[in-house]
Design a protein around this motif. Structure first.
Motif, PDB file in Angstrom:
ATOM      1  N   GLU A  57      47.876  34.931  31.639  1.00 10.26           N
ATOM      2  CA  GLU A  57      49.022  35.203  32.511  1.00 10.26           C
ATOM      3  C   GLU A  57      49.184  34.068  33.519  1.00 10.26           C
ATOM      4  O   GLU A  57      48.317  33.214  33.640  1.00 10.26           O
ATOM      5  N   ASN A  58      50.288  34.101  34.263  1.00  4.30           N
ATOM      6  CA  ASN A  58      50.496  33.123  35.336  1.00  4.30           C
ATOM      7  C   ASN A  58      49.440  33.259  36.430  1.00  4.30           C
ATOM      8  O   ASN A  58      49.173  32.313  37.160  1.00  4.30           O
ATOM      9  N   THR A  59      48.877  34.466  36.547  1.00  3.18           N
ATOM     10  CA  THR A  59      47.929  34.753  37.618  1.00  3.18           C
ATOM     11  C   THR A  59      46.517  34.918  37.068  1.00  3.18           C
ATOM     12  O   THR A  59      46.317  35.552  36.036  1.00  3.18           O
ATOM     13  N   LEU A  60      45.558  34.337  37.776  1.00  2.78           N
ATOM     14  CA  LEU A  60      44.140  34.552  37.490  1.00  2.78           C
ATOM     15  C   LEU A  60      43.548  35.224  38.719  1.00  2.78           C
ATOM     16  O   LEU A  60      43.613  34.687  39.826  1.00  2.78           O
ATOM     17  N   THR A  61      42.989  36.420  38.528  1.00  4.08           N
ATOM     18  CA  THR A  61      42.346  37.145  39.621  1.00  4.08           C
ATOM     19  C   THR A  61      40.858  37.257  39.338  1.00  4.08           C
ATOM     20  O   THR A  61      40.459  37.755  38.286  1.00  4.08           O
ATOM     21  N   LEU A  62      40.052  36.778  40.282  1.00  2.00           N
ATOM     22  CA  LEU A  62      38.601  36.920  40.197  1.00  2.00           C
ATOM     23  C   LEU A  62      38.188  37.919  41.267  1.00  2.00           C
ATOM     24  O   LEU A  62      38.363  37.671  42.465  1.00  2.00           O
ATOM     25  N   LYS A  63      37.669  39.047  40.839  1.00  2.00           N
ATOM     26  CA  LYS A  63      37.298  40.127  41.763  1.00  2.00           C
ATOM     27  C   LYS A  63      35.884  39.913  42.296  1.00  2.00           C
ATOM     28  O   LYS A  63      35.001  39.485  41.554  1.00  2.00           O
ATOM     29  N   ASN A  64      35.698  40.254  43.564  1.00  4.59           N
ATOM     30  CA  ASN A  64      34.371  40.294  44.161  1.00  4.59           C
ATOM     31  C   ASN A  64      33.568  39.023  43.836  1.00  4.59           C
ATOM     32  O   ASN A  64      32.510  39.084  43.209  1.00  4.59           O
ATOM     33  N   VAL A  65      34.104  37.873  44.239  1.00  8.95           N
ATOM     34  CA  VAL A  65      33.518  36.588  43.840  1.00  8.95           C
ATOM     35  C   VAL A  65      32.081  36.430  44.327  1.00  8.95           C
ATOM     36  O   VAL A  65      31.698  36.908  45.395  1.00  8.95           O
ATOM     37  N   ARG A  66      31.305  35.751  43.460  1.00  9.22           N
ATOM     38  CA  ARG A  66      29.911  35.433  43.752  1.00  9.22           C
ATOM     39  C   ARG A  66      29.787  33.917  43.906  1.00  9.22           C
ATOM     40  O   ARG A  66      30.707  33.181  43.557  1.00  9.22           O
ATOM     41  N   GLN A  67      28.651  33.467  44.346  1.00  4.23           N
ATOM     42  CA  GLN A  67      28.442  32.030  44.544  1.00  4.23           C
ATOM     43  C   GLN A  67      28.618  31.270  43.229  1.00  4.23           C
ATOM     44  O   GLN A  67      29.166  30.177  43.196  1.00  4.23           O
ATOM     45  N   GLU A  68      28.188  31.864  42.117  1.00  2.00           N
ATOM     46  CA  GLU A  68      28.292  31.188  40.821  1.00  2.00           C
ATOM     47  C   GLU A  68      29.730  31.085  40.303  1.00  2.00           C
ATOM     48  O   GLU A  68      29.991  30.375  39.324  1.00  2.00           O
ATOM     49  N   ASP A  69      30.668  31.773  40.949  1.00  2.00           N
ATOM     50  CA  ASP A  69      32.088  31.650  40.575  1.00  2.00           C
ATOM     51  C   ASP A  69      32.704  30.365  41.122  1.00  2.00           C
ATOM     52  O   ASP A  69      33.779  29.945  40.676  1.00  2.00           O
ATOM     53  N   ALA A  70      32.050  29.757  42.084  1.00  2.00           N
ATOM     54  CA  ALA A  70      32.571  28.512  42.667  1.00  2.00           C
ATOM     55  C   ALA A  70      32.655  27.442  41.586  1.00  2.00           C
ATOM     56  O   ALA A  70      31.848  27.406  40.660  1.00  2.00           O
ATOM     57  N   GLY A  71      33.677  26.597  41.686  1.00  2.00           N
ATOM     58  CA  GLY A  71      33.829  25.509  40.725  1.00  2.00           C
ATOM     59  C   GLY A  71      35.287  25.183  40.465  1.00  2.00           C
ATOM     60  O   GLY A  71      36.176  25.544  41.240  1.00  2.00           O
ATOM     61  N   LYS A  72      35.512  24.484  39.366  1.00  2.00           N
ATOM     62  CA  LYS A  72      36.863  24.055  38.986  1.00  2.00           C
ATOM     63  C   LYS A  72      37.433  25.013  37.939  1.00  2.00           C
ATOM     64  O   LYS A  72      36.744  25.397  36.990  1.00  2.00           O
ATOM     65  N   TYR A  73      38.711  25.354  38.116  1.00  2.00           N
ATOM     66  CA  TYR A  73      39.424  26.210  37.171  1.00  2.00           C
ATOM     67  C   TYR A  73      40.658  25.464  36.664  1.00  2.00           C
ATOM     68  O   TYR A  73      41.280  24.708  37.406  1.00  2.00           O
TER      69      TYR A  73
END
Length: 150
Positions: free
Chosen positions: A109-125
């Protein structure tokens, strides 16, 4: 006895309602770009009996064009991160969101939602758009996760 009368037709060419000054006569030739897909070409013909206006869009194939740039985010640990990325293309395009270095598709989709982010979610998308047989485009954004002190 039948008498024919020859009328002189006056024609006017326009694109999205704006007169095309360089166009005259009964045909209009142009090198089209993606705008012709959204902005109809019209021809208004007038004679002493009246006028008629014919309008047409052009089915132009074009690769992805960015409509809304995604923005990098800084979010607190445990919060949600929402990225938006809007493309247009013809024929219909496919959107793919992925984390750089991962083969996992996170959203189509046009939108990417990451719920309840953790430290390991950090980075490039990466938001990638593909128009089959025409072209592709992509944008990269960063997610920084802010770890609050206890």
């Amino acid at each position: 006895m039948f008498h024919s009368k020859h009328w002189i037709f006056a024609g006017r060419w326009a694109k999205k309602g704006h007169i095309i000054k360089e166009a005259s006569g009964d045909s209009y030739e142009a090198i089209v770009d993606y705008t012709y897909f959204f902005e109809p070409i019209s021809c208004e013909v007038t004679n002493p009996l009246g006028s008629t206006n014919i309008s047409r869009t052009v089915d132009v194939y074009f690769g992805p064009r960015m409509m809304s740039e995604p923005q990098s985010l800084l979010v607190d640990l445990g919060s949600d991160a929402v990225f938006n990325c809007a493309w247009i293309g013809n024929p219909s395009l496919t959107i793919v969101w992925m984390k750089r270095g991962s083969g996992v598709v996170l959203s189509n989709e046009n939108t990417l939602t990451l719920k309840n982010v953790r430290q390991e979610d950090a980075g490039k998308y990466v938001c990638r758009a593909v128009v089959p047989r025409v072209g592709a485009g992509e944008r990269e954004v960063s997610l920084t996760v802010n770890v609050l002190p206890n």
